[in-house]
Write an enzyme that holds these catalytic residues in place. Structure first.
Site, mmCIF file in Angstrom:
data_model
loop_
_atom_site.group_PDB
_atom_site.id
_atom_site.type_symbol
_atom_site.label_atom_id
_atom_site.label_comp_id
_atom_site.label_asym_id
_atom_site.label_seq_id
_atom_site.Cartn_x
_atom_site.Cartn_y
_atom_site.Cartn_z
ATOM 1 N N ASN A 211 -7.517 7.948 14.057
ATOM 2 C CA ASN A 211 -8.443 6.835 14.300
ATOM 3 C C ASN A 211 -8.011 5.945 15.464
ATOM 4 O O ASN A 211 -8.390 4.786 15.536
ATOM 5 C CB ASN A 211 -8.637 6.028 13.022
ATOM 6 C CG ASN A 211 -7.328 5.560 12.428
ATOM 7 O OD1 ASN A 211 -6.286 5.645 13.067
ATOM 8 N ND2 ASN A 211 -7.375 5.044 11.210
ATOM 9 N N HIS B 271 -3.513 1.565 15.617
ATOM 10 C CA HIS B 271 -2.972 0.788 14.507
ATOM 11 C C HIS B 271 -3.179 -0.679 14.842
ATOM 12 O O HIS B 271 -2.923 -1.091 15.980
ATOM 13 C CB HIS B 271 -1.473 1.024 14.302
ATOM 14 C CG HIS B 271 -0.888 -0.034 13.407
ATOM 15 N ND1 HIS B 271 -1.048 -0.003 12.045
ATOM 16 C CD2 HIS B 271 -0.240 -1.189 13.695
ATOM 17 C CE1 HIS B 271 -0.496 -1.094 11.530
ATOM 18 N NE2 HIS B 271 -0.014 -1.836 12.504
HETATM 19 P P1 ADP Z 1 -5.633 0.773 8.763
HETATM 20 O O1 ADP Z 1 -5.029 1.570 9.901
HETATM 21 O O2 ADP Z 1 -7.116 0.653 8.911
HETATM 22 O O3 ADP Z 1 -4.939 -0.546 8.525
HETATM 23 P P2 ADP Z 1 -4.222 1.749 6.411
HETATM 24 O O4 ADP Z 1 -3.178 0.736 6.683
HETATM 25 O O5 ADP Z 1 -4.820 1.791 5.056
HETATM 26 O O6 ADP Z 1 -5.437 1.648 7.443
HETATM 27 O O7 ADP Z 1 -3.661 3.202 6.734
HETATM 28 C C1 ADP Z 1 -2.795 3.434 7.824
HETATM 29 C C2 ADP Z 1 -3.187 4.726 8.522
HETATM 30 O O8 ADP Z 1 -2.980 5.826 7.650
HETATM 31 C C3 ADP Z 1 -4.660 4.830 8.917
HETATM 32 O O9 ADP Z 1 -4.945 4.189 10.137
HETATM 33 C C4 ADP Z 1 -4.862 6.322 8.977
HETATM 34 O O10 ADP Z 1 -4.413 6.876 10.210
HETATM 35 C C5 ADP Z 1 -3.963 6.833 7.875
HETATM 36 N N1 ADP Z 1 -4.706 7.037 6.596
HETATM 37 C C6 ADP Z 1 -5.122 6.083 5.770
HETATM 38 N N2 ADP Z 1 -5.729 6.612 4.673
HETATM 39 C C7 ADP Z 1 -5.682 7.953 4.832
HETATM 40 C C8 ADP Z 1 -6.134 9.076 4.048
HETATM 41 N N3 ADP Z 1 -6.728 8.909 2.879
HETATM 42 N N4 ADP Z 1 -5.934 10.322 4.528
HETATM 43 C C9 ADP Z 1 -5.296 10.490 5.703
HETATM 44 N N5 ADP Z 1 -4.839 9.487 6.476
HETATM 45 C C10 ADP Z 1 -5.028 8.233 6.067
HETATM 46 MG MG MG Z 2 -3.017 -0.953 7.847
#
Ligand code: ADP
Ligand code: MG
Length: 203
Positions: A158, A161
């Site tokens: 995505n 971070h």
């Molecule tokens: P964010 O980056 O939106 O803060 P999180 O902190 O929840 O999201 O998660 C960190 C990173 O872990 C995400 O940006 C993504 O790359 C990865 N990730 C999160 N959930 C999943 C999942 N269910 N399966 C695979 N990768 C995930």
């Molecule tokens: Mg996060």
């Protein structure tokens, strides 16, 4: 206005897919035009140990929450998460993330300004590009989903971070930057954003 309100810091990392997709300029442009101030920037190749430390600043709670978030996303689409517990999913994600973040160069940045964490999250968009809002970086510039990532047992790609809260930012920033790398300087645009009286414009 209280000075510290203008000085919130947030950590942004352009992940390896963002660098490889030639989106560095586009991504920085989107944050820059908000009026936030860039106070640190470096290109680096993280070790998987560093990536693990970075994600584990949220501790056990993070492991649990990340699994829960994925399960809710599955439910919303009428599907069921393939993992037995939230934590089990969390551990799998931690390992996948360590591999993802250390797979190539990344660009780490600190952005400063009023509500920097919230503004950056808003522009970045939700974790899963498939459901991130239109107009956000993740929503506009890439295509991944929980389902595709899980079926390939990898991390969601995505692009970015971004710290989730000011407390998270405070813990994450020292992993990536030394104090002396964080620059203190004035930006002319800050007068327009923050000065009480706009009295420096007219000659
Ligand atoms: P964010 O980056 O939106 O803060 P999180 O902190 O929840 O999201 O998660 C960190 C990173 O872990 C995400 O940006 C993504 O790359 C990865 N990730 C999160 N959930 C999943 C999942 N269910 N399966 C695979 N990768 C995930
Ligand atoms: Mg996060």
């Amino acid at each position: 206005m209280v000075a510290h309100l203008k000085k919130e810091h947030t950590l942004v990392i352009i992940k390896p897919d963002g660098v490889q997709r030639a989106l560095m300029g586009e991504i920085i442009r989107r944050y820059e035009r908000t009026g936030l101030k860039l106070v640190a920037l470096k290109m680096t190749i993280p070790t998987s140990e560093m990536a693990r430390t970075h994600y584990m600043v949220g501790g056990e709670e993070w492991l649990e929450n990340i699994g829960r978030k994925a399960a809710v996303a599955y439910e919303k689409k009428g599907k069921k998460s393939p993992f037995a517990t939230f934590r089990e999913n969390g551990v799998a994600i931690l390992e996948a993330n360590a591999k993802y973040l250390s797979s190539g160069p990344v660009v780490a940045m600190i952005w400063e300004g009023h509500q920097a964490v919230g503004i950056v999250r808003k522009i970045t968009g939700g974790t899963e590009p498939l459901s991130s809002d239109v107009g956000t970086i993740r929503g506009d510039l890439t295509v991944d989903s929980y389902q595709l990532a899980d079926s390939d047992q990898r991390s969601i790609r995505n692009l970015i971070h971004a710290s989730g809260t000011p407390e998270e930012a405070e813990k994450e920033i020292p992993i990536w930057f030394e104090e002396k790398e964080i620059l203190k300087y004035r930006l002319i645009a800050e007068q327009i954003l923050y000065d009480v009286n706009l009295d420096g414009i007219l000659e």
